[in-house]
Design a protein around this motif. Sequence first.
Motif, short mmCIF file in Angstrom:
data_model
loop_
_atom_site.label_atom_id
_atom_site.label_comp_id
_atom_site.label_asym_id
_atom_site.label_seq_id
_atom_site.Cartn_x
_atom_site.Cartn_y
_atom_site.Cartn_z
N ILE A 84 0.84 -1.20 0.00
CA ILE A 84 0.00 0.00 0.00
C ILE A 84 0.88 1.24 0.00
O ILE A 84 0.67 2.16 -0.77
N ALA A 85 1.86 1.28 0.88
CA ALA A 85 2.76 2.43 0.94
C ALA A 85 3.49 2.61 -0.37
O ALA A 85 3.66 3.71 -0.86
N GLU A 86 3.91 1.53 -0.97
CA GLU A 86 4.62 1.60 -2.24
C GLU A 86 3.70 2.14 -3.33
O GLU A 86 4.11 2.96 -4.14
N SER A 87 2.45 1.75 -3.33
CA SER A 87 1.55 2.23 -4.36
C SER A 87 1.25 3.72 -4.18
O SER A 87 1.10 4.44 -5.15
N ASP A 88 1.19 4.20 -2.93
CA ASP A 88 1.01 5.63 -2.68
C ASP A 88 2.21 6.41 -3.21
O ASP A 88 2.05 7.45 -3.84
N HIS A 89 3.39 5.90 -2.94
CA HIS A 89 4.62 6.54 -3.42
C HIS A 89 4.63 6.56 -4.96
O HIS A 89 4.98 7.57 -5.57
N GLU A 90 4.25 5.47 -5.53
CA GLU A 90 4.22 5.37 -6.99
C GLU A 90 3.21 6.35 -7.60
O GLU A 90 3.49 7.00 -8.60
N ARG A 91 2.03 6.48 -6.98
CA ARG A 91 1.03 7.43 -7.47
C ARG A 91 1.55 8.85 -7.41
O ARG A 91 1.36 9.64 -8.33
N ALA A 92 2.23 9.19 -6.32
CA ALA A 92 2.78 10.54 -6.17
C ALA A 92 3.87 10.79 -7.21
O ALA A 92 3.91 11.86 -7.83
N ARG A 93 4.72 9.81 -7.43
CA ARG A 93 5.79 9.96 -8.42
C ARG A 93 5.21 10.17 -9.82
O ARG A 93 5.64 11.06 -10.56
N LYS A 94 4.19 9.41 -10.15
CA LYS A 94 3.56 9.55 -11.47
C LYS A 94 2.88 10.91 -11.61
O LYS A 94 2.90 11.50 -12.69
N ALA A 95 2.27 11.39 -10.52
CA ALA A 95 1.61 12.70 -10.57
C ALA A 95 2.63 13.82 -10.81
O ALA A 95 2.36 14.75 -11.57
N VAL A 96 3.80 13.71 -10.22
CA VAL A 96 4.86 14.71 -10.46
C VAL A 96 5.34 14.61 -11.90
O VAL A 96 5.45 15.61 -12.60
N GLN A 97 5.61 13.40 -12.36
CA GLN A 97 6.13 13.20 -13.72
C GLN A 97 5.14 13.66 -14.79
O GLN A 97 5.55 14.17 -15.82
N SER A 98 3.86 13.50 -14.53
CA SER A 98 2.85 13.89 -15.53
C SER A 98 2.47 15.36 -15.44
O SER A 98 1.66 15.84 -16.22
#
Length: 101
Positions: A21-35
């Motif tokens: 779960i924590a990893e998926s939150d981190h991944e969502r945040a990273r994708k939001a920055v990149q996009s």
Amino acid sequence: MLKVQQFILVSTLILMPMASIAESDHERARKAVQSGQILPLQEILQKVSKDHPGQVLEVELDQEKGGWVYEIKQLTSSGSIVKLEVDAKTGQVLKQKTKKN
């Protein structure tokens, strides 16, 4: 020895979903920055510190109906705790709450 092994197995089974779960939150945040949906945290903190100086104690990134919001908790030089809600795309402070000591 068997009880120790059982404890390790149960602990692993409980904690593994939390890690994903924590990893998926981190991944969502990273994708939001990149996009380009949100600004990087460092940029947000630079913008906020101009009008709201203080030591950052905690930061959360939430996706709400209107978009992404950084929730920043700070300790001011006077000892007050300030909670800021910041638009993650623009860096604009949306809400401020101060708890005086």
